[in-house]
Design a protein around this motif. Structure first.
Motif, PDB file in Angstrom:
ATOM      1  N   ARG A   1      35.532 -36.504  68.709  1.00  0.00           N
ATOM      2  CA  ARG A   1      35.397 -36.086  70.072  1.00  0.00           C
ATOM      3  C   ARG A   1      35.312 -37.218  71.300  1.00  0.00           C
ATOM      4  O   ARG A   1      35.866 -37.304  72.144  1.00  0.00           O
ATOM      5  N   PHE A   2      34.635 -38.432  70.983  1.00  0.00           N
ATOM      6  CA  PHE A   2      34.482 -39.480  71.786  1.00  0.00           C
ATOM      7  C   PHE A   2      35.911 -40.287  71.785  1.00  0.00           C
ATOM      8  O   PHE A   2      36.275 -40.547  72.854  1.00  0.00           O
ATOM      9  N   LEU A   3      36.637 -40.196  70.715  1.00  0.00           N
ATOM     10  CA  LEU A   3      37.871 -40.760  70.774  1.00  0.00           C
ATOM     11  C   LEU A   3      39.034 -40.093  71.581  1.00  0.00           C
ATOM     12  O   LEU A   3      39.681 -40.643  72.215  1.00  0.00           O
ATOM     13  N   ARG A   4      38.880 -38.791  71.511  1.00  0.00           N
ATOM     14  CA  ARG A   4      39.636 -38.037  72.338  1.00  0.00           C
ATOM     15  C   ARG A   4      39.395 -38.119  73.915  1.00  0.00           C
ATOM     16  O   ARG A   4      40.178 -38.174  74.672  1.00  0.00           O
ATOM     17  N   GLU A   5      38.033 -38.633  73.933  1.00  0.00           N
ATOM     18  CA  GLU A   5      37.722 -38.840  75.401  1.00  0.00           C
ATOM     19  C   GLU A   5      38.377 -40.252  75.871  1.00  0.00           C
ATOM     20  O   GLU A   5      38.796 -40.189  76.922  1.00  0.00           O
ATOM     21  N   VAL A   6      38.417 -41.150  74.931  1.00  0.00           N
ATOM     22  CA  VAL A   6      38.892 -42.427  75.284  1.00  0.00           C
ATOM     23  C   VAL A   6      40.631 -42.223  75.828  1.00  0.00           C
ATOM     24  O   VAL A   6      40.880 -43.059  76.466  1.00  0.00           O
ATOM     25  N   LYS A   7      41.137 -41.428  74.638  1.00  0.00           N
ATOM     26  CA  LYS A   7      42.352 -41.135  74.964  1.00  0.00           C
ATOM     27  C   LYS A   7      42.759 -40.474  76.383  1.00  0.00           C
ATOM     28  O   LYS A   7      43.960 -40.929  76.943  1.00  0.00           O
ATOM     29  N   GLU A   8      41.931 -39.739  76.985  1.00  0.00           N
ATOM     30  CA  GLU A   8      41.992 -39.166  78.318  1.00  0.00           C
ATOM     31  C   GLU A   8      41.874 -40.390  79.280  1.00  0.00           C
ATOM     32  O   GLU A   8      42.516 -40.274  80.360  1.00  0.00           O
ATOM     33  N   VAL A   9      40.915 -41.333  79.097  1.00  0.00           N
ATOM     34  CA  VAL A   9      40.558 -42.124  80.036  1.00  0.00           C
ATOM     35  C   VAL A   9      41.405 -43.437  80.099  1.00  0.00           C
ATOM     36  O   VAL A   9      41.565 -44.073  81.193  1.00  0.00           O
ATOM     37  N   GLU A  10      41.885 -43.916  78.851  1.00  0.00           N
ATOM     38  CA  GLU A  10      42.833 -45.145  78.647  1.00  0.00           C
ATOM     39  C   GLU A  10      43.955 -44.959  78.329  1.00  0.00           C
ATOM     40  O   GLU A  10      44.617 -45.393  77.227  1.00  0.00           O
ATOM     41  N   PRO A  11      44.816 -43.960  78.748  1.00  0.00           N
ATOM     42  CA  PRO A  11      46.115 -43.744  78.201  1.00  0.00           C
ATOM     43  C   PRO A  11      47.018 -44.753  77.906  1.00  0.00           C
ATOM     44  O   PRO A  11      48.010 -44.783  77.145  1.00  0.00           O
ATOM     45  N   LYS A  12      47.127 -45.663  79.006  1.00  0.00           N
ATOM     46  CA  LYS A  12      47.962 -46.572  79.188  1.00  0.00           C
ATOM     47  C   LYS A  12      47.727 -48.061  78.108  1.00  0.00           C
ATOM     48  O   LYS A  12      48.488 -48.818  78.109  1.00  0.00           O
ATOM     49  N   LYS A  13      46.512 -47.946  77.678  1.00  0.00           N
ATOM     50  CA  LYS A  13      46.202 -49.316  76.929  1.00  0.00           C
ATOM     51  C   LYS A  13      46.551 -49.136  75.350  1.00  0.00           C
ATOM     52  O   LYS A  13      46.373 -47.859  74.896  1.00  0.00           O
ATOM     53  N   THR A  14      46.724 -50.085  74.760  1.00  0.00           N
ATOM     54  CA  THR A  14      46.840 -50.016  73.326  1.00  0.00           C
ATOM     55  C   THR A  14      45.551 -49.609  72.485  1.00  0.00           C
ATOM     56  O   THR A  14      44.659 -50.266  72.957  1.00  0.00           O
TER      57      THR A  14
ATOM     58  N   VAL B   1      41.570 -49.940  62.816  1.00  0.00           N
ATOM     59  CA  VAL B   1      42.574 -49.437  63.378  1.00  0.00           C
ATOM     60  C   VAL B   1      43.791 -49.434  62.601  1.00  0.00           C
ATOM     61  O   VAL B   1      44.274 -48.564  62.403  1.00  0.00           O
ATOM     62  N   THR B   2      44.154 -50.342  61.863  1.00  0.00           N
ATOM     63  CA  THR B   2      45.356 -50.906  60.907  1.00  0.00           C
ATOM     64  C   THR B   2      45.023 -49.873  59.672  1.00  0.00           C
ATOM     65  O   THR B   2      46.034 -49.291  59.165  1.00  0.00           O
ATOM     66  N   ALA B   3      43.658 -49.732  59.095  1.00  0.00           N
ATOM     67  CA  ALA B   3      43.574 -48.968  58.061  1.00  0.00           C
ATOM     68  C   ALA B   3      43.753 -47.454  58.523  1.00  0.00           C
ATOM     69  O   ALA B   3      44.101 -46.592  57.580  1.00  0.00           O
ATOM     70  N   ALA B   4      43.634 -47.199  59.623  1.00  0.00           N
ATOM     71  CA  ALA B   4      43.866 -45.876  60.260  1.00  0.00           C
ATOM     72  C   ALA B   4      45.223 -45.332  60.231  1.00  0.00           C
ATOM     73  O   ALA B   4      45.557 -44.357  60.992  1.00  0.00           O
ATOM     74  N   LYS B   5      46.265 -46.344  59.998  1.00  0.00           N
ATOM     75  CA  LYS B   5      47.443 -46.221  60.194  1.00  0.00           C
ATOM     76  C   LYS B   5      48.239 -46.096  61.526  1.00  0.00           C
ATOM     77  O   LYS B   5      49.147 -45.394  61.898  1.00  0.00           O
ATOM     78  N   ILE B   6      47.330 -46.886  62.392  1.00  0.00           N
ATOM     79  CA  ILE B   6      47.782 -46.885  64.162  1.00  0.00           C
ATOM     80  C   ILE B   6      48.407 -48.092  64.060  1.00  0.00           C
ATOM     81  O   ILE B   6      47.958 -49.056  64.114  1.00  0.00           O
ATOM     82  N   PRO B   7      49.679 -48.088  64.681  1.00  0.00           N
ATOM     83  CA  PRO B   7      50.649 -49.193  65.020  1.00  0.00           C
ATOM     84  C   PRO B   7      49.959 -50.254  65.969  1.00  0.00           C
ATOM     85  O   PRO B   7      49.593 -49.479  66.839  1.00  0.00           O
ATOM     86  N   GLU B   8      50.183 -51.354  65.747  1.00  0.00           N
ATOM     87  CA  GLU B   8      49.505 -52.395  66.639  1.00  0.00           C
ATOM     88  C   GLU B   8      50.032 -51.964  68.197  1.00  0.00           C
ATOM     89  O   GLU B   8      49.094 -52.198  69.152  1.00  0.00           O
ATOM     90  N   SER B   9      51.225 -51.631  68.434  1.00  0.00           N
ATOM     91  CA  SER B   9      51.639 -51.580  69.882  1.00  0.00           C
ATOM     92  C   SER B   9      51.442 -49.953  70.397  1.00  0.00           C
ATOM     93  O   SER B   9      51.581 -49.697  71.409  1.00  0.00           O
ATOM     94  N   LEU B  10      50.853 -49.157  69.429  1.00  0.00           N
ATOM     95  CA  LEU B  10      50.449 -47.612  69.873  1.00  0.00           C
ATOM     96  C   LEU B  10      49.692 -47.659  71.021  1.00  0.00           C
ATOM     97  O   LEU B  10      48.511 -48.157  71.024  1.00  0.00           O
ATOM     98  N   LYS B  11      49.896 -46.801  72.209  1.00  0.00           N
ATOM     99  CA  LYS B  11      48.946 -46.581  73.145  1.00  0.00           C
ATOM    100  C   LYS B  11      48.143 -45.074  73.143  1.00  0.00           C
ATOM    101  O   LYS B  11      48.576 -44.623  72.186  1.00  0.00           O
ATOM    102  N   TRP B  12      47.147 -45.158  73.677  1.00  0.00           N
ATOM    103  CA  TRP B  12      45.935 -43.972  73.323  1.00  0.00           C
ATOM    104  C   TRP B  12      46.780 -42.835  73.949  1.00  0.00           C
ATOM    105  O   TRP B  12      46.765 -41.865  73.135  1.00  0.00           O
ATOM    106  N   ALA B  13      47.653 -42.875  74.827  1.00  0.00           N
ATOM    107  CA  ALA B  13      48.507 -41.679  75.203  1.00  0.00           C
ATOM    108  C   ALA B  13      49.130 -41.342  74.020  1.00  0.00           C
ATOM    109  O   ALA B  13      49.819 -39.795  73.835  1.00  0.00           O
ATOM    110  N   GLU B  14      49.659 -41.950  73.090  1.00  0.00           N
ATOM    111  CA  GLU B  14      50.560 -41.539  72.072  1.00  0.00           C
ATOM    112  C   GLU B  14      49.890 -41.326  70.627  1.00  0.00           C
ATOM    113  O   GLU B  14      50.593 -41.006  69.831  1.00  0.00           O
TER     114      GLU B  14
END
Length: 421
Positions: free
Chosen positions: A288-301, A319-332
């Motif tokens: 739930r907290f990470l979804r809030e971060v996604k809303e607040v910081e969409p343009k940041k990686t 973050v790497t272990a969660a299979k999230i690419p280095e350049s991925l933004k919160w909006a994506e």
């Protein structure tokens, strides 16, 4: 002929000898030490600073630091507490300090202060310190004890064994009729090979750690049953977790190793440990907290945002272990990404394959069965005028001065009983 022979030139042995000689100056007291040097564990404790005791002055809270011996030490701690130990050293010119985590050290920050104090006291009271005097045999005489070393036979009215985890002494006691609880290692670190912590040794973070129950059967079925009961961990604690070259250490891990000493021995030191790097969050709350971060910081990686207060390099690894690419933004970020990251943060599972001794402070769980000791005097219930103190007994504490406090208290009560006879 001595009045008292103390076998073992460590913390318990010296403390007992000094207390006996001080309480009854007429007693002839000898310490037999098997090695060339005395007080070797005192020297290396606390990274060479000597963690004298734990700054908990209520017997109940102090006793809670002992996986084995908690109930038995409650009474003794009322009679000789951490406060009494601090007073003992300070009265002899060794000022101590209580650090924020309640560990107690000499203000000098060196264990030599404690060693010098003991050596001065033995000289002052005429206590014989006999080095290179390993005990080969001890036997009951009509009036007292005979102790045989490599070179000599000694007689004494009273014998106090403060020989630590010496298997030869345990074997002798066992032959005489005492029950010895088989010793197993306690206070050890976890050996882990995992990309998430490789190359970032030295990082420490407050976390909750737990050891889940081992599955007896392996199954190829991957369907999750909604009705399946959630299994509680067999061990759980929290505190600082330190990433090392070989795996995980720090107070939280050492606490787990102490409380789980026998279970982890049964597991042959191969098991899983779960780390919640954010103890205030469950996995669901973190999602739930990470979804809030996604809303607040969409343009940041995600990699550079560091939404949680964690060491930066650890955050990046998770973050790497969660299979999230280095350049991925919160909006994506997808639902799957958020789920993966929440799990890495709250149930970060590592496979432990082996253990390492915590520095040089080797501690064992095991020793003389507690039912065979009178805890008012630390005297054997089987043999009059035979006393015990320290790690020879099946008592061990978590890290932080607890094992020394057990040694000081047992030594004091045995000394008071001996000196009064």
């Amino acid at each position: 002929m001595f009045d008292v022979i103390v076998a073992g030139g460590g913390a318990a042995g010296f403390y007992a000898a000094v207390q006996i000689a001080e309480t009854n100056p007429n007693f002839k007291v000898a310490i037999l030490e098997r090695g060339k040097t005395v007080l070797s564990k005192v020297r290396i404790s606390g990274g060479g600073r000597c963690n004298v005791t734990q700054g908990k002055f209520f017997a109940k809270s102090l006793a809670e630091g002992y996986p084995r011996g908690q109930k038995e030490l409650l009474g003794p701690f009322h009679n000789h507490s951490a406060e009494d130990v601090i007073a003992f050293f300070q009265e002899r010119g060794v000022p101590l300090k209580i650090e924020p985590d309640d560990r107690v050290f000499p203000k000098s920050n060196t264990s030599q202060s404690i060693i010098d104090c003991f050596l001065e006291e033995t000289k002052k009271h005429g206590i014989k310190v006999l080095k290179n005097s390993a005990v080969k045999k001890f036997e009951k005489l009509e009036k007292g004890w005979q102790v045989t070393t490599m070179n000599k036979n000694y007689q004494a009215k009273y014998l106090l064994l403060a020989t630590g985890s010496n298997s030869r002494i345990w074997d002798m006691l066992n032959t005489m009729g005492h029950t010895i609880v088989p010793p197993v290692p306690s206070l050890f670190t976890f050996n882990i090979k995992d990309e998430r912590i490789k190359g970032i040794s030295g990082i420490s973070s407050f976390a909750s750690v737990s050891i889940p129950q081992k599955k007896i059967f392996t199954s190829q079925i991957s369907v999750k049953l909604k009705s399946a009961p959630k299994q509680l961990p067999i061990l759980e604690t929290e505190g600082p977790v330190l990433i090392t070259h070989w795996g995980l250490s720090g107070p939280a891990i050492l606490k787990l190793s102490a409380w789980g000493a026998r279970i982890l021995k049964d597991y042959k030191y191969v098991f899983r440990v779960n780390v919640n790097w954010t103890p205030e969050y469950s996995t669901e709350a973190m999602e739930r907290f990470l979804r809030e971060v996604k809303e607040v910081e969409p343009k940041k990686t995600v990699m550079r945002t560091q939404a949680i207060l964690l060491p930066k390099r650890l955050w990046m690894r998770l973050v790497t272990a969660a299979k999230i690419p280095e350049s991925l933004k919160w909006a994506e970020v997808s639902k799957e990404h958020i789920k993966n990251l929440a799990e890495q943060l709250t149930v970060c599972s590592f496979k432990v394959e082996g253990k390492s001794t915590f520095k040089e402070e080797f501690v064992t769980a095991g020793g003389i069965d507690l039912k065979e000791i009178n805890f008012k005097t630390f005297e054997s219930k089987l043999f009059p005028n035979l006393f015990f103190a320290g790690e020879i007994i099946d008592i061990d504490g978590i890290t932080g001065g607890y094992n020394f406090q057990n040694a000081w208290t047992g030594a004091y009560l045995a000394a008071q009983e001996i000196a009064s006879r």
